[in-house]
Design a protein around this motif. Structure first.
Motif, PDB file in Angstrom:
ATOM      1  N   TRP A   7       0.722  -1.110   0.177  1.00  0.00           N
ATOM      2  CA  TRP A   7      -0.055  -0.035  -0.028  1.00  0.00           C
ATOM      3  C   TRP A   7       0.912   1.236  -0.135  1.00  0.00           C
ATOM      4  O   TRP A   7       0.446   2.279  -0.602  1.00  0.00           O
ATOM      5  CB  TRP A   7      -1.123   0.075   1.179  1.00  0.00           C
ATOM      6  CG  TRP A   7      -1.920  -1.085   0.936  1.00  0.00           C
ATOM      7  CD1 TRP A   7      -2.319  -2.287   1.587  1.00  0.00           C
ATOM      8  CD2 TRP A   7      -3.032  -0.943  -0.324  1.00  0.00           C
ATOM      9  NE1 TRP A   7      -3.268  -2.758   1.031  1.00  0.00           N
ATOM     10  CE2 TRP A   7      -3.646  -2.198  -0.167  1.00  0.00           C
ATOM     11  CE3 TRP A   7      -3.095   0.034  -1.354  1.00  0.00           C
ATOM     12  CZ2 TRP A   7      -4.885  -2.304  -0.988  1.00  0.00           C
ATOM     13  CZ3 TRP A   7      -4.442  -0.364  -2.064  1.00  0.00           C
ATOM     14  CH2 TRP A   7      -5.026  -1.481  -2.213  1.00  0.00           C
ATOM     15  N   TYR A  10       1.615   1.551  -3.586  1.00  0.00           N
ATOM     16  CA  TYR A  10       0.456   2.034  -4.364  1.00  0.00           C
ATOM     17  C   TYR A  10       0.280   3.817  -3.878  1.00  0.00           C
ATOM     18  O   TYR A  10      -0.112   4.272  -5.040  1.00  0.00           O
ATOM     19  CB  TYR A  10      -0.859   1.227  -3.722  1.00  0.00           C
ATOM     20  CG  TYR A  10      -2.262   1.987  -4.183  1.00  0.00           C
ATOM     21  CD1 TYR A  10      -2.691   1.679  -5.367  1.00  0.00           C
ATOM     22  CD2 TYR A  10      -2.589   3.026  -3.377  1.00  0.00           C
ATOM     23  CE1 TYR A  10      -4.037   2.406  -5.705  1.00  0.00           C
ATOM     24  CE2 TYR A  10      -4.088   3.602  -3.557  1.00  0.00           C
ATOM     25  CZ  TYR A  10      -4.498   3.216  -4.799  1.00  0.00           C
ATOM     26  OH  TYR A  10      -5.629   3.641  -5.277  1.00  0.00           O
ATOM     27  N   GLY A  56      -9.610   2.626   5.536  1.00  0.00           N
ATOM     28  CA  GLY A  56      -8.822   2.597   4.276  1.00  0.00           C
ATOM     29  C   GLY A  56      -9.100   4.223   3.655  1.00  0.00           C
ATOM     30  O   GLY A  56      -9.432   4.300   2.613  1.00  0.00           O
ATOM     31  N   CYS A  57      -8.878   5.221   4.650  1.00  0.00           N
ATOM     32  CA  CYS A  57      -8.984   6.755   4.300  1.00  0.00           C
ATOM     33  C   CYS A  57      -8.085   6.875   3.003  1.00  0.00           C
ATOM     34  O   CYS A  57      -8.391   8.004   2.445  1.00  0.00           O
ATOM     35  CB  CYS A  57      -8.977   7.374   5.430  1.00  0.00           C
ATOM     36  SG  CYS A  57      -7.357   7.781   6.200  1.00  0.00           S
ATOM     37  N   GLY A  58      -7.177   6.293   2.921  1.00  0.00           N
ATOM     38  CA  GLY A  58      -5.913   6.940   1.774  1.00  0.00           C
ATOM     39  C   GLY A  58      -5.578   8.218   1.947  1.00  0.00           C
ATOM     40  O   GLY A  58      -5.260   8.771   3.109  1.00  0.00           O
ATOM     41  N   ASN A  62     -12.302  12.261   1.134  1.00  0.00           N
ATOM     42  CA  ASN A  62     -13.472  11.958   1.655  1.00  0.00           C
ATOM     43  C   ASN A  62     -13.635  12.262   3.292  1.00  0.00           C
ATOM     44  O   ASN A  62     -14.815  13.237   3.632  1.00  0.00           O
ATOM     45  CB  ASN A  62     -14.122  10.538   1.219  1.00  0.00           C
ATOM     46  CG  ASN A  62     -14.336  10.260  -0.030  1.00  0.00           C
ATOM     47  OD1 ASN A  62     -14.696  11.173  -0.754  1.00  0.00           O
ATOM     48  ND2 ASN A  62     -14.011   9.214  -0.382  1.00  0.00           N
ATOM     49  N   ASP A  77      -5.910   4.023   8.317  1.00  0.00           N
ATOM     50  CA  ASP A  77      -5.369   3.374   7.192  1.00  0.00           C
ATOM     51  C   ASP A  77      -3.873   2.600   7.486  1.00  0.00           C
ATOM     52  O   ASP A  77      -3.224   3.122   8.389  1.00  0.00           O
ATOM     53  CB  ASP A  77      -4.911   4.379   6.257  1.00  0.00           C
ATOM     54  CG  ASP A  77      -4.752   3.760   4.623  1.00  0.00           C
ATOM     55  OD1 ASP A  77      -5.583   4.102   3.822  1.00  0.00           O
ATOM     56  OD2 ASP A  77      -3.821   3.234   4.458  1.00  0.00           O
ATOM     57  N   GLN A  82       0.262   6.995   2.744  1.00  0.00           N
ATOM     58  CA  GLN A  82      -0.955   7.429   2.603  1.00  0.00           C
ATOM     59  C   GLN A  82      -1.517   8.331   3.783  1.00  0.00           C
ATOM     60  O   GLN A  82      -2.088   9.613   3.316  1.00  0.00           O
ATOM     61  CB  GLN A  82      -1.955   6.137   2.490  1.00  0.00           C
ATOM     62  CG  GLN A  82      -2.064   5.299   1.261  1.00  0.00           C
ATOM     63  CD  GLN A  82      -2.637   6.010  -0.124  1.00  0.00           C
ATOM     64  OE1 GLN A  82      -2.159   6.929  -0.481  1.00  0.00           O
ATOM     65  NE2 GLN A  82      -3.957   5.696  -0.436  1.00  0.00           N
ATOM     66  N   GLY A 101      -3.068   1.487  10.925  1.00  0.00           N
ATOM     67  CA  GLY A 101      -3.150   0.147  11.543  1.00  0.00           C
ATOM     68  C   GLY A 101      -4.224  -0.662  10.561  1.00  0.00           C
ATOM     69  O   GLY A 101      -4.726  -0.201   9.627  1.00  0.00           O
ATOM     70  N   ALA A 103      -7.475  -2.219   9.612  1.00  0.00           N
ATOM     71  CA  ALA A 103      -8.821  -2.169   9.977  1.00  0.00           C
ATOM     72  C   ALA A 103      -9.544  -2.987  11.157  1.00  0.00           C
ATOM     73  O   ALA A 103     -10.067  -2.730  11.762  1.00  0.00           O
ATOM     74  CB  ALA A 103      -9.673  -2.121   8.666  1.00  0.00           C
ATOM     75  N   PHE A 121     -13.476   1.941  -1.898  1.00  0.00           N
ATOM     76  CA  PHE A 121     -12.559   1.308  -2.447  1.00  0.00           C
ATOM     77  C   PHE A 121     -11.356   0.839  -1.346  1.00  0.00           C
ATOM     78  O   PHE A 121     -10.050   0.833  -1.672  1.00  0.00           O
ATOM     79  CB  PHE A 121     -11.683   1.977  -3.876  1.00  0.00           C
ATOM     80  CG  PHE A 121     -12.590   1.980  -4.967  1.00  0.00           C
ATOM     81  CD1 PHE A 121     -13.956   2.589  -4.759  1.00  0.00           C
ATOM     82  CD2 PHE A 121     -12.210   1.295  -6.030  1.00  0.00           C
ATOM     83  CE1 PHE A 121     -14.747   2.743  -6.085  1.00  0.00           C
ATOM     84  CE2 PHE A 121     -12.879   1.391  -7.296  1.00  0.00           C
ATOM     85  CZ  PHE A 121     -14.245   1.845  -7.276  1.00  0.00           C
ATOM     86  N   GLY A 122     -11.654   0.788   0.031  1.00  0.00           N
ATOM     87  CA  GLY A 122     -10.695   0.853   0.876  1.00  0.00           C
ATOM     88  C   GLY A 122     -10.705  -0.632   1.642  1.00  0.00           C
ATOM     89  O   GLY A 122     -10.976  -1.583   1.105  1.00  0.00           O
ATOM     90  N   ALA A 123     -10.730  -0.360   3.068  1.00  0.00           N
ATOM     91  CA  ALA A 123     -10.351  -1.690   3.924  1.00  0.00           C
ATOM     92  C   ALA A 123     -11.437  -2.601   3.838  1.00  0.00           C
ATOM     93  O   ALA A 123     -11.324  -3.803   3.937  1.00  0.00           O
ATOM     94  CB  ALA A 123     -10.149  -1.248   5.174  1.00  0.00           C
TER      95      ALA A 123
HETATM   96  C1  LIG Z   1      -7.444   1.756  -3.185  1.00  0.00           C
HETATM   97  S1  LIG Z   1      -7.036   2.736  -1.909  1.00  0.00           S
HETATM   98  C2  LIG Z   1      -8.334   3.794  -1.505  1.00  0.00           C
HETATM   99  C3  LIG Z   1      -8.057   4.909  -0.863  1.00  0.00           C
HETATM  100  C4  LIG Z   1      -9.197   5.898  -0.419  1.00  0.00           C
HETATM  101  N1  LIG Z   1     -10.181   5.585   0.269  1.00  0.00           N
HETATM  102  C5  LIG Z   1      -9.565   6.750  -1.740  1.00  0.00           C
HETATM  103  O1  LIG Z   1     -10.915   6.503  -1.984  1.00  0.00           O
HETATM  104  O2  LIG Z   1      -8.614   7.079  -2.439  1.00  0.00           O
HETATM  105  C6  LIG Z   1      -7.043   1.450  -0.424  1.00  0.00           C
HETATM  106  C7  LIG Z   1      -6.816   2.041   0.859  1.00  0.00           C
HETATM  107  O3  LIG Z   1      -7.163   1.234   1.845  1.00  0.00           O
HETATM  108  C8  LIG Z   1      -6.031   0.773   2.854  1.00  0.00           C
HETATM  109  N2  LIG Z   1      -5.995  -0.359   3.025  1.00  0.00           N
HETATM  110  C9  LIG Z   1      -6.192  -1.562   2.552  1.00  0.00           C
HETATM  111  N3  LIG Z   1      -6.192  -2.572   3.449  1.00  0.00           N
HETATM  112  C10 LIG Z   1      -6.368  -2.172   4.743  1.00  0.00           C
HETATM  113  C11 LIG Z   1      -6.747  -2.649   5.998  1.00  0.00           C
HETATM  114  N4  LIG Z   1      -6.877  -3.895   6.027  1.00  0.00           N
HETATM  115  N5  LIG Z   1      -6.860  -1.875   6.858  1.00  0.00           N
HETATM  116  C12 LIG Z   1      -6.533  -0.491   6.758  1.00  0.00           C
HETATM  117  N6  LIG Z   1      -6.604   0.052   5.578  1.00  0.00           N
HETATM  118  C13 LIG Z   1      -6.380  -0.591   4.460  1.00  0.00           C
HETATM  119  C14 LIG Z   1      -4.552   1.186   1.726  1.00  0.00           C
HETATM  120  O4  LIG Z   1      -3.418   1.477   2.535  1.00  0.00           O
HETATM  121  C15 LIG Z   1      -5.390   2.234   0.763  1.00  0.00           C
HETATM  122  O5  LIG Z   1      -4.897   3.375   1.236  1.00  0.00           O
END
Ligand SMILES: C[S@@+](CC[C@H](N)C(=O)[O-])C[C@H]1O[C@@H](n2cnc3c(N)ncnc32)[C@H](O)[C@@H]1O
Length: 221
Positions: A7, A10, A56-58, A62, A77, A82, A101, A103, A121-123
């Motif tokens: 990530w 990414y 997964g706030c990236g 939002n 996240d 990120q 950490g 989720a 598109f997050g956790a």
């Molecule tokens: C595709 S990005 C989307 C980010 C944001 N929500 C956006 O719309 O731009 C996925 C995000 O989820 C986070 N992520 C993925 N798996 C996760 C987990 N298990 N716990 C926390 N964050 C996670 C990644 O680090 C990444 O920032």
């Protein structure tokens, strides 16, 4: 445990949000992979003072919008890259809190309750729903809402799938797991975990060359 290196990689490839959207707003909510498309924050039904959690706030676009509406907006996240980007862009927005950490682990450890939990598109996409949904439900206040978006499943490819994060030509891609289901199956899974009034649909892509829509799911806790 989630792969933080994947990530962070990414994060370097993903540009931050534009300064303003098509109607000139400096903060906004976007559920889909397309700019200026789809519903907004109204799906969450939150007002000033609501406690909101972004899984997964990236880079935090939002989350910052929720905070500007007067919410106590907590973003989780797993990626430090990120979160640094989110803090650099939105660190001075009142009411916004960032936590690092996984989720599932962070939710299992917290006693904080929320009026809305969302994931764009997050956790939620990148966690086993059988692990994540029960602990989200525990943390939702009565009348609380869970909403999330992700790319729709490819027909026949359901459950845990591999997502590849490409690197240079000399390096293998990094791999993270994601969970894909059809809208009907998401509604069943949510009901199995005690969520009520679940709705799930695929929002069509905007007019143009790209055809893949967005899976949009909303449920009461
Ligand atoms: C595709 S990005 C989307 C980010 C944001 N929500 C956006 O719309 O731009 C996925 C995000 O989820 C986070 N992520 C993925 N798996 C996760 C987990 N298990 N716990 C926390 N964050 C996670 C990644 O680090 C990444 O920032």
């Amino acid at each position: 445990m989630t792969d933080t290196k994947a990530w962070d990689t990414y994060s370097k490839q993903k540009p931050e949000r534009r300064p303003t959207n098509a109607v000139g707003e400096t903060t906004w909510f976007n559920w889909t992979q397309y700019p200026d498309h789809g519903p907004g924050v109204e799906l969450l039904g939150i007002g000033p003072g609501a406690a909101v959690l972004d899984l997964g706030c990236g880079k935090g676009g939002n989350l910052a919008h929720c905070a500007t509406l007067g919410a106590h907006a907590v973003g989780l996240d797993v990626s430090l890259a990120q979160l640094r980007a989110a803090d650099t862009r939105w660190g001075d927005v009142d009411g916004m809190v960032l936590r690092r950490g996984d989720a599932v682990q962070l939710l299992a450890d917290t006693t904080e309750d929320f009026d809305a939990v969302y994931s764009v598109f997050g956790a939620v996409w990148f966690s086993d729903p059988n692990e994540l949904l029960p602990i989200i439900r525990k943390r939702l206040r009565p009348g609380g809402v869970l909403a999330f978006s992700q790319r729709p499943a490819i027909e026949g490819c359901y459950g845990c799938q591999a997502s590849y994060i490409n690197r240079s030509e000399d390096e293998d891609p990094l791999v993270v797991k994601r969970w894909d289901y059809e809208p009907e199956r998401w509604m069943e899974i949510l009901a199995e975990h005690g969520f009520t009034e679940a709705s799930a649909r695929v929002l069509p892509a905007p007019p143009g060359p790209r055809k893949i829509g967005t899976l949009l799911v909303r449920a009461d806790g």
